[in-house]
Scaffold this motif. Structure first.
Motif, short mmCIF file in Angstrom:
data_model
loop_
_atom_site.label_atom_id
_atom_site.label_comp_id
_atom_site.label_asym_id
_atom_site.label_seq_id
_atom_site.Cartn_x
_atom_site.Cartn_y
_atom_site.Cartn_z
N GLY A 199 0.65 -1.29 -0.10
CA GLY A 199 0.06 -0.40 0.05
C GLY A 199 1.10 1.37 0.07
O GLY A 199 0.43 2.12 -0.55
N GLY A 200 1.88 1.50 0.41
CA GLY A 200 2.97 2.05 1.00
C GLY A 200 3.79 2.44 -0.60
O GLY A 200 3.22 3.61 -0.92
N ILE A 201 4.16 1.85 -1.70
CA ILE A 201 4.52 1.49 -2.29
C ILE A 201 3.54 2.21 -3.06
O ILE A 201 3.32 3.27 -4.25
N GLU A 202 2.27 1.77 -3.42
CA GLU A 202 0.90 2.13 -4.22
C GLU A 202 0.40 3.80 -4.37
O GLU A 202 0.50 4.45 -5.31
N LEU A 203 0.80 4.24 -2.89
CA LEU A 203 0.54 5.59 -3.08
C LEU A 203 1.87 6.57 -2.68
O LEU A 203 1.51 7.69 -2.94
N VAL A 204 3.05 6.56 -2.50
CA VAL A 204 4.18 7.10 -2.15
C VAL A 204 5.36 6.48 -2.75
O VAL A 204 6.14 7.79 -3.31
N GLY A 205 5.27 5.41 -3.63
CA GLY A 205 6.33 4.94 -4.04
C GLY A 205 6.99 4.17 -3.67
O GLY A 205 6.85 3.13 -3.05
N ILE A 206 8.52 4.30 -3.58
CA ILE A 206 9.77 3.87 -2.93
C ILE A 206 9.55 3.80 -1.74
O ILE A 206 10.31 3.05 -1.22
N SER A 207 9.26 5.29 -2.11
CA SER A 207 9.59 5.34 -0.29
C SER A 207 8.80 4.56 0.04
O SER A 207 8.72 4.86 1.65
N GLY A 208 7.40 3.97 -0.43
CA GLY A 208 6.64 3.25 0.52
C GLY A 208 6.98 2.02 1.13
O GLY A 208 6.61 1.63 2.51
N ILE A 209 8.57 1.64 0.59
CA ILE A 209 8.67 0.59 1.69
C ILE A 209 9.20 0.73 3.37
O ILE A 209 8.92 -0.36 3.84
N VAL A 210 9.71 2.26 3.34
CA VAL A 210 9.75 2.38 4.66
C VAL A 210 8.23 2.87 6.07
O VAL A 210 8.59 2.98 6.62
N VAL A 211 7.29 3.98 4.17
CA VAL A 211 7.06 4.45 5.46
C VAL A 211 5.82 3.85 5.40
O VAL A 211 4.82 3.69 6.80
N GLY A 212 5.60 1.91 4.60
CA GLY A 212 4.13 1.98 4.74
C GLY A 212 4.28 1.15 6.80
O GLY A 212 3.66 1.50 7.72
N PRO A 213 5.50 0.66 7.08
CA PRO A 213 5.81 -0.24 8.15
C PRO A 213 5.75 0.73 9.07
O PRO A 213 5.43 0.49 10.33
N VAL A 214 6.30 1.73 8.92
CA VAL A 214 6.04 3.48 10.02
C VAL A 214 5.25 3.71 10.62
O VAL A 214 4.64 3.54 11.80
N VAL A 215 4.39 3.69 9.38
CA VAL A 215 2.98 3.74 10.08
C VAL A 215 1.76 2.45 10.48
O VAL A 215 1.23 3.28 11.19
N ALA A 216 2.14 1.50 9.71
CA ALA A 216 1.45 0.82 10.89
C ALA A 216 2.16 0.41 12.23
O ALA A 216 1.73 0.19 12.72
N ALA A 217 3.72 0.34 12.75
CA ALA A 217 4.30 0.32 13.65
C ALA A 217 3.92 1.85 14.77
O ALA A 217 3.48 1.00 16.04
N LEU A 218 3.64 2.81 14.01
CA LEU A 218 2.77 3.64 15.08
C LEU A 218 1.15 3.63 15.22
O LEU A 218 0.61 4.05 16.29
N PHE A 219 0.75 2.47 13.82
CA PHE A 219 -0.90 2.52 14.87
C PHE A 219 -0.40 1.35 16.06
O PHE A 219 -1.73 1.93 16.54
N LEU A 220 -0.12 0.67 15.42
CA LEU A 220 -0.12 -0.47 16.51
C LEU A 220 0.13 0.28 18.01
O LEU A 220 -0.46 -0.06 18.93
N THR A 221 1.32 0.74 17.51
CA THR A 221 2.13 1.51 19.03
C THR A 221 0.69 2.29 19.53
O THR A 221 0.26 2.51 21.07
N GLY A 222 -0.06 3.42 18.79
CA GLY A 222 -0.66 4.05 19.19
C GLY A 222 -1.72 3.13 20.21
O GLY A 222 -2.38 4.42 21.06
N TRP A 223 -2.74 2.36 19.54
CA TRP A 223 -3.17 1.80 20.02
C TRP A 223 -3.53 1.39 21.08
O TRP A 223 -4.05 0.80 22.18
N ASP A 224 -2.07 0.66 21.08
CA ASP A 224 -1.45 -0.62 22.42
C ASP A 224 -1.77 0.98 23.56
O ASP A 224 -2.18 0.57 24.67
N ILE A 225 -0.59 2.45 23.82
CA ILE A 225 -0.63 3.44 24.77
C ILE A 225 -2.39 3.17 25.01
O ILE A 225 -3.20 3.82 26.41
N LEU A 226 -3.26 3.51 24.33
CA LEU A 226 -5.07 3.50 25.08
C LEU A 226 -5.31 2.81 25.47
O LEU A 226 -6.11 3.28 26.74
N THR A 227 -4.73 1.93 24.96
CA THR A 227 -5.87 0.31 25.51
C THR A 227 -4.80 -0.01 27.34
O THR A 227 -5.25 0.37 28.04
N GLU A 228 -3.60 0.99 27.02
CA GLU A 228 -3.56 0.44 28.83
C GLU A 228 -3.73 2.07 29.35
O GLU A 228 -3.60 1.54 30.86
#
Length: 353
Positions: free
Chosen positions: A318-347
């Motif tokens: 999805g990141g590659i589709e959205l922002v090109g080759i930079s999506g290789i890094v951008v996609g997993p970073v967004v996923a990690a921040l998403f999971l971390t944010g919801w973990d913080i909210l749950t805590e």
């Protein structure tokens, strides 16, 4: 000052910040790729900068300059040489396809004839209607892909000035990010309208994922692509370096990985009657190239990212589709921040009265 006036002025200031931030993003949008590369490079090579800083006895300008010099010699120049070789091989393959030396439709026809009759009938009665249409579409897709690579090679040459400008800006910005990164990072965290503990946790996750994705996944992909190129060279496949580079890109995708490249190559070799070459490619793909991921990735990446493999795959694509080759890094970073944010909210909800 009345509370109403205070809230109004505060809201007006926040609105001003929003508009001016959007304006700045629009102004620098042409160099967004260079700026992103500078940020990622500064994060990745920060440990090297710190080592040089100690050797330079705290002289930050000299340490940052030496870091950029090492990056240029060890990373940039080899990457430019390999890219030029790959582009040259892509242009040669494109010329061979146009000249008829490579005929994918003929190879697919041979493969179709070698299949069992029942499988031939199943393919002929599939949604494509006939296998001739499959041949036509696959051949067209391959022609278009190679044509695109060749056009990109020409466009890079035509836009050399723009490329050099963006590249120079990236190195220039990286210099200051390396030199002043220890002050810039905390200043950004303090400015965020988030609790310091939460902002620090999100920043830590961001750095971990960026370094793991670039250092771990990138090195694993390079290793697998190099082994793939050597394998293709051994079996005599034309443009082995080109297919090896395609394997590097494919290897950045978890689960699917380099099999996207070596699988069709093995089929191509079978269709052309190169039996032992196909066996070598399959053996190397399954036992040699496949084992690299299982051995190197845990050592270089570990499990610090905390992202499921399926989410890495989906967000990378999805990141590659959205922002090109930079999506290789951008996609997993967004996923990690998403999971971390919801973990913080749950805590927080667990400890809330």
């Amino acid at each position: 000052m009345t509370p109403v006036k205070d809230r109004l002025e505060h809201g007006g200031f926040l609105l001003f910040l929003a508009f001016i931030s959007i304006g700045l993003m629009l102004i620098v949008s042409s160099f967004m790729g260079a700026l992103l590369g500078a940020v990622l490079g500064a994060l990745l090579f920060q440990p090297l900068f710190q080592k040089l800083l100690r050797r330079c006895k705290g002289r930050r300008n000299m340490a940052a300059a030496l870091t950029l010099l090492i990056i240029t010699i060890a990373v940039v120049i080899p990457a430019l040489i390999i890219t030029s070789l790959v582009m040259g091989q892509a242009a040669e393959v494109y010329d061979q396809i146009r000249g008829g030396q490579i005929n994918f439709a003929l190879y697919f026809g041979k493969l179709h004839s070698a299949l069992p009759l029942r499988l031939q009938h199943w393919l002929d009665s599939s949604g494509f209607g006939s296998f001739d249409l499959v041949e036509e579409r696959v051949s067209q897709a391959i022609n278009n892909s190679v044509s695109l690579i060749a056009r990109q090679a020409l466009s890079i040459g035509a836009n050399a000035a723009s490329f050099l400008l963006a590249f120079g800006i990236g190195l220039y910005v990286m210099y200051f990010l390396l030199r002043d990164g220890e002050h810039i990072g905390p200043a950004i965290l303090r400015a965020l309208p988030i609790k310091p503990a939460i902002a620090s946790r999100l920043a830590e996750k961001f750095v971990i994922v960026v370094r793991a994705t670039i250092k771990g996944s990138g090195l694993v992909a390079l290793a697998q692509g190099s082994l793939g190129a050597v394998t293709f060279w051994i079996v005599g496949l034309p443009a082995a370096l080109l297919w090896g580079m395609l394997m590097v890109v494919a290897a950045l995708l978890p689960a699917i990985g380099p099999a996207i490249v070596w699988g069709p190559v093995a089929v191509y070799l079978l269709a052309t009657g190169a039996i032992w070459q196909a066996v070598v490619v399959v053996f190397s793909g399954m036992l040699v190239i496949g084992l690299v991921d299982n051995i190197l990735r845990p050592l270089l990446v570990g499990r610090d990212t905390g992202i499921p493999d399926w989410m890495v795959l989906v967000t990378t694509l999805g990141g590659i589709e959205l922002v090109g080759i930079s999506g290789i890094v951008v996609g997993p970073v967004v996923a990690a921040l998403f999971l971390t944010g919801w973990d913080i909210l749950t805590e927080q909800r667990k400890v809330a009265p």
